[in-house]
Design an enzyme around this catalytic site. Structure first.
Site, PDB file in Angstrom:
ATOM      1  N   ASN A 173      85.302 -21.725  76.985  1.00 33.83           N
ATOM      2  CA  ASN A 173      85.915 -20.392  76.917  1.00 33.83           C
ATOM      3  C   ASN A 173      85.149 -19.331  77.710  1.00 33.83           C
ATOM      4  O   ASN A 173      85.734 -18.357  78.169  1.00 33.83           O
ATOM      5  CB  ASN A 173      86.114 -19.951  75.463  1.00 33.83           C
ATOM      6  CG  ASN A 173      84.848 -20.023  74.641  1.00 33.83           C
ATOM      7  OD1 ASN A 173      83.845 -20.609  75.040  1.00 33.83           O
ATOM      8  ND2 ASN A 173      84.891 -19.430  73.458  1.00 33.83           N
ATOM      9  N   LYS A 196      75.007 -28.839  80.819  1.00 35.96           N
ATOM     10  CA  LYS A 196      76.257 -29.600  80.919  1.00 35.96           C
ATOM     11  C   LYS A 196      77.420 -28.692  80.551  1.00 35.96           C
ATOM     12  O   LYS A 196      77.560 -28.297  79.396  1.00 35.96           O
ATOM     13  CB  LYS A 196      76.248 -30.815  79.997  1.00 35.96           C
ATOM     14  CG  LYS A 196      77.456 -31.744  80.241  1.00 35.96           C
ATOM     15  CD  LYS A 196      77.624 -32.775  79.159  1.00 35.96           C
ATOM     16  CE  LYS A 196      78.314 -32.210  77.942  1.00 35.96           C
ATOM     17  NZ  LYS A 196      79.727 -31.789  78.222  1.00 35.96           N
ATOM     18  N   GLY A 248      79.956 -24.982  70.674  1.00 35.31           N
ATOM     19  CA  GLY A 248      81.179 -25.770  70.579  1.00 35.31           C
ATOM     20  C   GLY A 248      81.632 -25.929  69.141  1.00 35.31           C
ATOM     21  O   GLY A 248      81.357 -25.087  68.284  1.00 35.31           O
ATOM     22  N   VAL A 250      82.243 -27.580  65.267  1.00 34.46           N
ATOM     23  CA  VAL A 250      81.378 -28.040  64.181  1.00 34.46           C
ATOM     24  C   VAL A 250      81.169 -29.559  64.216  1.00 34.46           C
ATOM     25  O   VAL A 250      80.026 -30.023  64.124  1.00 34.46           O
ATOM     26  CB  VAL A 250      81.936 -27.595  62.813  1.00 34.46           C
ATOM     27  CG1 VAL A 250      81.149 -28.228  61.673  1.00 34.46           C
ATOM     28  CG2 VAL A 250      81.898 -26.076  62.694  1.00 34.46           C
ATOM     29  N   THR A 252      81.229 -31.701  66.694  1.00 34.91           N
ATOM     30  CA  THR A 252      80.341 -32.078  67.795  1.00 34.91           C
ATOM     31  C   THR A 252      78.939 -31.546  67.558  1.00 34.91           C
ATOM     32  O   THR A 252      77.946 -32.211  67.874  1.00 34.91           O
ATOM     33  CB  THR A 252      80.889 -31.545  69.136  1.00 34.91           C
ATOM     34  OG1 THR A 252      82.235 -31.997  69.306  1.00 34.91           O
ATOM     35  CG2 THR A 252      80.048 -32.034  70.296  1.00 34.91           C
ATOM     36  N   GLU A 270      75.647 -22.981  68.072  1.00 31.78           N
ATOM     37  CA  GLU A 270      76.600 -21.863  67.944  1.00 31.78           C
ATOM     38  C   GLU A 270      77.971 -22.500  67.842  1.00 31.78           C
ATOM     39  O   GLU A 270      78.525 -22.966  68.836  1.00 31.78           O
ATOM     40  CB  GLU A 270      76.469 -20.923  69.155  1.00 31.78           C
ATOM     41  CG  GLU A 270      77.095 -19.561  68.932  1.00 31.78           C
ATOM     42  CD  GLU A 270      78.573 -19.550  69.255  1.00 31.78           C
ATOM     43  OE1 GLU A 270      79.386 -19.697  68.307  1.00 31.78           O
ATOM     44  OE2 GLU A 270      78.921 -19.395  70.428  1.00 31.78           O
ATOM     45  N   CYS A 304      85.164 -17.967  69.519  1.00 33.78           N
ATOM     46  CA  CYS A 304      84.677 -18.511  68.251  1.00 33.78           C
ATOM     47  C   CYS A 304      84.478 -17.444  67.180  1.00 33.78           C
ATOM     48  O   CYS A 304      84.644 -17.715  65.991  1.00 33.78           O
ATOM     49  CB  CYS A 304      83.375 -19.272  68.478  1.00 33.78           C
ATOM     50  SG  CYS A 304      82.137 -18.318  69.375  1.00 33.78           S
ATOM     51  N   GLU A 484      71.352 -16.509  70.014  1.00 36.27           N
ATOM     52  CA  GLU A 484      71.392 -16.268  71.449  1.00 36.27           C
ATOM     53  C   GLU A 484      71.402 -14.757  71.659  1.00 36.27           C
ATOM     54  O   GLU A 484      71.889 -14.003  70.814  1.00 36.27           O
ATOM     55  CB  GLU A 484      72.628 -16.922  72.079  1.00 36.27           C
ATOM     56  CG  GLU A 484      72.585 -18.427  71.942  1.00 36.27           C
ATOM     57  CD  GLU A 484      73.635 -19.150  72.762  1.00 36.27           C
ATOM     58  OE1 GLU A 484      73.250 -19.803  73.746  1.00 36.27           O
ATOM     59  OE2 GLU A 484      74.815 -19.058  72.407  1.00 36.27           O
TER      60      GLU A 484
END
Length: 510
Positions: A173, A196, A248, A250, A252, A270, A304, A484
């Site tokens: 996003n 990545k 990303g 939850v 993952t 996050e 998110c 962050e």
């Protein structure tokens, strides 16, 4: 250039289509100071342009050998970079920020083509990226430890040292912005980073890698490896990696944490959210409506921390719904490269279908669609295959409905009435998520009281989705941990060493 101009002048190619061919030809990995092509082309995956549905490029995932090359390249660069003073690192980072600022329009257009968001938003994202790098450049020269005087003339001090090679795993996003958010504090602390991107948005991270190289970082300091879950697993399990920062979902995030735990690596997560936005009856209704729109429809609702559970006091619910529906119907959906567009395309066709499925499920469970919630086909023929939908307002919602409990990640606002402050706080906190929250009220005491009671990493008062780089961002509960942005993030990309110095004789007990 000659071939390009000839083909375009003869009508064989359009400027846009030629750009897409160039994307197809581009190498999207970056390590050792240069772009690197994927080796396992048989595993290539098409990347689609959200606004048109056309194939934009092919993403070739990196395998074990390539991941190892990138990480070893990053480690070699880290050895050089970590020996530089904070001021030396700051000068290079300030140059990177300057380059991004100078090229913001070009980078923003690439972001729009790859991500589907409006050019207006993309320009803001690029500005946030260079501001983030500039901010951490300012902190690089201030990193310091403490001095402790001990008895008898002995003393101790602490050193704030880098971790080593950090891995950043980004979301689709905010592709460029997230790459900057993760790399800037890492580099300021003296680390290297292997990043990545999401396999849906592989294009712009490599642009950031080229910017860093041009600014003067050692070759390999910021590497880009492309791929999906398998590549991510290789990164998390690599023995040379000291930390993983993931943005990303939850599920993952749990896997990232589990894999990183095997190597006792530091982790920042996050993750998702289902954030509450509480609108009290004493609010400035005009601002509350604006806040609700900002809390739900940025980046086509694919944010998110969006405040997708909008709790409105029952006394002002009719007025709120009337105004928010009017404003939502007026949102210009269409070509994201046009300045007049306010909502572009969702990221993929399957994701569009998933979001539309949430709307259908809401109707089955008793929700009422006041506007939107349908596929949208722009008038421009070249956008017929794009992944557009009309922004949706859902009324008659209940706390137990699927659309209220689960993260939709699309332009769908669920509106719920409430009666008392105590009641709405309880309902707002009744979720496994805790990323963000919001309150609209003229009562300053109530604002701070409610903010203190909400279980979320951020609470916006009389605004929403404002994320300056100076302010920490992160979640409670299953929305993750670590932060962050802000000064505190330095602690997540560095470690403390204690040094104890004896100036006299050693006291012997033996």
């Amino acid at each position: 250039k000659k071939i390009k101009n000839c083909l375009i002048s003869k009508g064989f190619l359009s400027e846009d289509y030629f750009s897409n061919i160039l994307f197809f030809l581009c190498y999207l990995n970056f390590w050792a100071g240069r772009r690197v092509g994927g080796r396992n082309s048989e595993h290539a995956e098409p990347v689609f342009e959200p606004a048109t549905g056309r194939v934009l490029c092919q993403m070739v995932p990196c395998g074990a050998e390539e991941v190892d090359e990138a990480i070893m390249s990053a480690h070699a660069a880290y050895v050089q970079w970590s020996k530089k003073s904070g001021m030396e690192r700051a000068r290079v980072m300030l140059e990177a920020a300057r380059i991004i600022r100078e090229r913001r329009e070009k980078i923003a257009k690439l972001e729009v083509i790859n991500n589907g968001k409006s050019i207006t938003e993309a320009l803001v994202d690029i500005d946030v990226a260079w501001q983030c790098i500039e901010y951490y450049a300012g902190l690089a020269g201030t990193l310091a430890g403490q001095h402790f005087q001990l008895p008898g003339g002995a003393f101790a001090y602490t050193r704030r040292e880098p971790l080593g090679v950090c891995v950043g795993i980004g979301a689709w996003n905010y592709p460029f912005q997230i790459a900057a958010w993760k790399s800037a504090p890492a580099l300021a602390c003296g680390n290297a980073m292997v990043f990545k991107p999401s396999p849906f948005t592989p294009v712009t991270a490599v642009i950031l890698a080229e910017v860093y190289k041009e600014a003067g970082v050692p070759d390999g300091l910021f590497c880009v490896v492309q791929g999906g879950a398998e590549t991510g697993s290789l990164l998390c399990n690599h023995p040379k990696v000291a930390k993983v920062s993931f943005t990303g979902s939850v599920p993952t995030g749990k896997k990232v944490m589990e894999m990183s735990a095997k190597g006792v690596k530091q982790v920042t997560l996050e993750l998702g959210g289902k954030s509450p936005l509480i609108i009290f009856k004493d609010c400035d209704l005009e601002n509350a409506v604006k806040g609700a729109l900002m809390a739900n429809f940025l980046t086509q609702g694919q944010v998110c921390c969006n405040g997708t559970r909008v709790f409105v006091h029952k006394d002002i619910l009719p007025q709120f719904l009337e105004e928010v529906v009017k404003r939502t119907k007026a949102i210009a959906v269409g070509d994201p490269l046009l300045d007049s567009t306010r909502m572009g395309a969702l990221i993929t066709k399957p994701h569009l279908e998933k979001v539309l499925g949430f709307v259908s499920q809401a109707k089955k469970e008793g929700g009422r669609v006041l506007c939107g919630g349908e596929p949208f086909v722009p008038s421009d023929p070249k956008l017929k295959g794009g992944y557009f939908m009309s922004p949706c307002i859902l009324d008659n919602c209940r706390d137990d409905m699927t659309c209220v409990k689960e993260e939709i990640f699309g332009p769908v606002m669920s509106v719920l009435p409430f009666d008392t402050e105590e009641e709405v706080i309880r309902r707002a906190n009744n979720t496994t998520f805790g990323l963000a929250s919001g309150v609209f009220t003229r009562d300053i005491s109530r604002a701070h009281r409610v903010a203190a009671s909400l279980e979320a990493g951020t609470c916006f008062i009389n605004n929403y989705n404002i994320s300056p780089v100076e302010v920490p961002f992160g979640g409670y509960k299953m929305s993750g941990f670590g932060r962050e942005n802000g000064q505190v993030t330095i602690e997540y990309y560095s470690q403390l060493k204690t040094v104890v110095v004896e100036t006299g004789d050693v006291e012997n007990y033996f």
